[in-house]
Design an enzyme around this catalytic site. Structure first.
Site, PDB file in Angstrom:
ATOM      1  N   SER A   1       6.688  58.243  38.882  1.00 55.99           N
ATOM      2  CA  SER A   1       5.551  59.101  39.256  1.00 55.99           C
ATOM      3  C   SER A   1       5.968  60.550  39.093  1.00 55.99           C
ATOM      4  O   SER A   1       7.172  60.866  39.143  1.00 55.99           O
ATOM      5  CB  SER A   1       5.183  58.861  40.723  1.00 55.99           C
ATOM      6  OG  SER A   1       4.287  59.855  41.186  1.00 55.99           O
TER       7      SER A   1
ATOM      8  N   TYR B   1       7.500  57.651  49.546  1.00 58.04           N
ATOM      9  CA  TYR B   1       6.989  57.472  48.173  1.00 58.04           C
ATOM     10  C   TYR B   1       7.791  58.334  47.201  1.00 58.04           C
ATOM     11  O   TYR B   1       8.264  57.863  46.171  1.00 58.04           O
ATOM     12  CB  TYR B   1       5.503  57.854  48.138  1.00 58.04           C
ATOM     13  CG  TYR B   1       4.831  57.590  46.804  1.00 58.04           C
ATOM     14  CD1 TYR B   1       4.392  56.312  46.457  1.00 58.04           C
ATOM     15  CD2 TYR B   1       4.615  58.621  45.883  1.00 58.04           C
ATOM     16  CE1 TYR B   1       3.774  56.062  45.236  1.00 58.04           C
ATOM     17  CE2 TYR B   1       3.993  58.378  44.667  1.00 58.04           C
ATOM     18  CZ  TYR B   1       3.572  57.100  44.349  1.00 58.04           C
ATOM     19  OH  TYR B   1       2.957  56.861  43.139  1.00 58.04           O
TER      20      TYR B   1
ATOM     21  N   LYS C   1      10.222  56.885  44.163  1.00 56.67           N
ATOM     22  CA  LYS C   1       9.932  57.139  42.753  1.00 56.67           C
ATOM     23  C   LYS C   1      11.090  57.890  42.074  1.00 56.67           C
ATOM     24  O   LYS C   1      11.376  57.658  40.896  1.00 56.67           O
ATOM     25  CB  LYS C   1       8.612  57.906  42.613  1.00 56.67           C
ATOM     26  CG  LYS C   1       7.391  57.087  43.053  1.00 56.67           C
ATOM     27  CD  LYS C   1       7.221  55.846  42.199  1.00 56.67           C
ATOM     28  CE  LYS C   1       5.934  55.093  42.472  1.00 56.67           C
ATOM     29  NZ  LYS C   1       5.765  53.915  41.621  1.00 56.67           N
TER      30      LYS C   1
HETATM   31  P1  NAD Z   1      -3.469  50.386  42.619  1.00 56.50           P
HETATM   32  O1  NAD Z   1      -3.379  50.396  44.098  1.00 56.50           O
HETATM   33  O2  NAD Z   1      -4.785  50.597  41.951  1.00 56.50           O
HETATM   34  O3  NAD Z   1      -2.824  49.033  42.040  1.00 56.50           O
HETATM   35  C1  NAD Z   1      -1.564  48.583  42.476  1.00 56.50           C
HETATM   36  C2  NAD Z   1      -1.494  47.072  42.350  1.00 56.50           C
HETATM   37  O4  NAD Z   1      -0.193  46.664  42.797  1.00 56.50           O
HETATM   38  C3  NAD Z   1      -2.505  46.334  43.229  1.00 56.50           C
HETATM   39  O5  NAD Z   1      -3.232  45.390  42.462  1.00 56.50           O
HETATM   40  C4  NAD Z   1      -1.655  45.666  44.306  1.00 56.50           C
HETATM   41  O6  NAD Z   1      -2.191  44.426  44.767  1.00 56.50           O
HETATM   42  C5  NAD Z   1      -0.348  45.468  43.560  1.00 56.50           C
HETATM   43  N1  NAD Z   1       0.798  45.322  44.478  1.00 56.50           N
HETATM   44  C6  NAD Z   1       1.053  46.037  45.610  1.00 56.50           C
HETATM   45  N2  NAD Z   1       2.140  45.569  46.230  1.00 56.50           N
HETATM   46  C7  NAD Z   1       2.614  44.543  45.463  1.00 56.50           C
HETATM   47  C8  NAD Z   1       3.713  43.657  45.579  1.00 56.50           C
HETATM   48  N3  NAD Z   1       4.566  43.716  46.625  1.00 56.50           N
HETATM   49  N4  NAD Z   1       3.898  42.734  44.615  1.00 56.50           N
HETATM   50  C9  NAD Z   1       3.041  42.638  43.565  1.00 56.50           C
HETATM   51  N5  NAD Z   1       1.971  43.436  43.411  1.00 56.50           N
HETATM   52  C10 NAD Z   1       1.750  44.380  44.355  1.00 56.50           C
HETATM   53  O7  NAD Z   1      -2.420  51.498  42.140  1.00 56.50           O
HETATM   54  P2  NAD Z   1      -2.270  52.306  40.758  1.00 56.50           P
HETATM   55  O8  NAD Z   1      -2.768  53.685  40.999  1.00 56.50           O
HETATM   56  O9  NAD Z   1      -2.762  51.512  39.618  1.00 56.50           O
HETATM   57  O10 NAD Z   1      -0.686  52.418  40.729  1.00 56.50           O
HETATM   58  C11 NAD Z   1       0.133  51.631  39.887  1.00 56.50           C
HETATM   59  C12 NAD Z   1       1.506  52.267  39.871  1.00 56.50           C
HETATM   60  O11 NAD Z   1       1.400  53.610  39.408  1.00 56.50           O
HETATM   61  C13 NAD Z   1       2.179  52.361  41.246  1.00 56.50           C
HETATM   62  O12 NAD Z   1       3.565  52.132  41.100  1.00 56.50           O
HETATM   63  C14 NAD Z   1       1.931  53.797  41.650  1.00 56.50           C
HETATM   64  O13 NAD Z   1       2.876  54.273  42.565  1.00 56.50           O
HETATM   65  C15 NAD Z   1       2.043  54.487  40.316  1.00 56.50           C
HETATM   66  N6  NAD Z   1       1.406  55.802  40.253  1.00 56.50           N
HETATM   67  C16 NAD Z   1       0.098  55.959  40.549  1.00 56.50           C
HETATM   68  C17 NAD Z   1      -0.466  57.234  40.491  1.00 56.50           C
HETATM   69  C18 NAD Z   1      -1.907  57.481  40.830  1.00 56.50           C
HETATM   70  O14 NAD Z   1      -2.267  58.665  41.021  1.00 56.50           O
HETATM   71  N7  NAD Z   1      -2.752  56.484  40.901  1.00 56.50           N
HETATM   72  C19 NAD Z   1       0.326  58.323  40.108  1.00 56.50           C
HETATM   73  C20 NAD Z   1       1.671  58.112  39.805  1.00 56.50           C
HETATM   74  C21 NAD Z   1       2.208  56.831  39.865  1.00 56.50           C
END
Ligand code: NAD
Length: 258
Positions: A148, A163, A167
């Protein structure tokens, strides 16, 4: 063969953790559009099953869902074994599942801290390790981990020390694995997205009020869209990135550029 053709993923076997929704679902869609078979791995098996059925119906490759909690080593090993069994191999692992907790550091309990670190960092280690064992045996493979921009800067105003720390750990883990496996055909990279409009950001009651503030801080004046992470992941998954390993790709609309 032209460069666009070389970037295709025809016949590649892939799994995506956190694939039920958000960034995982969007990148899984791109992998399938590029010709791959993609297993949708998530703790939320109902949503994962819907996503896999949607992808399987819309594309030539195969997609199916696997329930797996990435913090449970036995479930992770069984997940990777199932992918190999169903598809006949594993070419690409997108270790993307993650959560965020916005709790002031002085109020965070050890259990809350451990939950974030377990899913976001240990979960990436366990999935990368299980995928890596298969790929090392095969002598080839590409692992993509989701870090991230929070690994690079401390986002404000929300308090999210666990978090940010998790990351930052993903980037060093990625580089460590890349170096250990560099001569054995397994590449390991990570992506560092900026704020992306998904359930993680848009459906969180504590984060919703901050979106206008983030937009005001963002050089491009907006959040990113999940599909804006597709092309970098297709590149990393494919055969035009064979000299790319141990790298972190920031895709954040210049949020961390100042
Ligand atoms: P989201 O919440 O839309 O989707 C995350 C998915 O991960 C969900 O379907 C959830 O059920 C699944 N999950 C959670 N815990 C789990 C576990 N223990 N085992 C298996 N699956 C699990 O989130 P997103 O925004 O799509 O984020 C995806 C990744 O991107 C994450 O690692 C997040 O930290 C990272 N990220 C997101 C953003 C943002 O702004 N959305 C920015 C930087 C990084």
């Amino acid at each position: 063969m032209g460069i666009i053709e070389k970037m295709r993923l025809d016949g590649k076997n892939i799994y995506v953790t956190g694939g039920a929704r958000g960034i995982g679902k969007s990148v899984a869609t791109a992998f399938m559009e590029a010709g791959a078979n993609v297993a949708i791995v998530d703790v939320d098996i109902d949503e994962a099953t819907k996503t896999a059925a949607e992808l399987d119906a819309a594309h030539e490759g195969r997609s199916f869902a696997i329930k797996c909690d990435v913090t449970e080593p036995e479930q992770v090993d069984a997940m990777v074994a199932k992918v190999v069994d169903e598809f006949g191999g594993l070419d690409v692992a997108f270790n993307n599942a993650g959560i965020c907790m916005n709790i002031p550091a002085e109020e965070m309990t050890p259990a809350q801290w451990a939950k974030v670190i377990n899913i976001n960092l240990t979960g990436i280690f366990l999935t990368a390790q299980a995928a890596g064992k298969v790929m090392l045996r095969q002598g080839h493979g590409s692992i993509i981990n989701t870090a991230s921009m929070s690994a690079h800067i401390v986002n404000v105003p929300q308090p999210q020390c666990s978090y940010n720390a998790s990351k930052a750990g993903v980037i060093q883990l990625t580089k460590s694995l890349a170096i250990e496996w560099a001569k054995r055909g397994v590449r390991v990279n990570c992506i560092s997205p900026g704020y992306i409009g998904t359930d993680l950001t848009l459906s969180s009651e504590s984060l919703k009020p901050l979106i206008a503030q983030w937009n005001a801080m963002a050089p491009m004046g907006r959040l990113g869209k999940p599909e804006e992470l597709q092309s970098i992941c297709v590149y990393l998954a494919g055969d035009t990135s064979t000299f790319t390993t141990g790298s972190d790709f920031v895709v954040d609309g210049a949020f961390t550029a100042f």
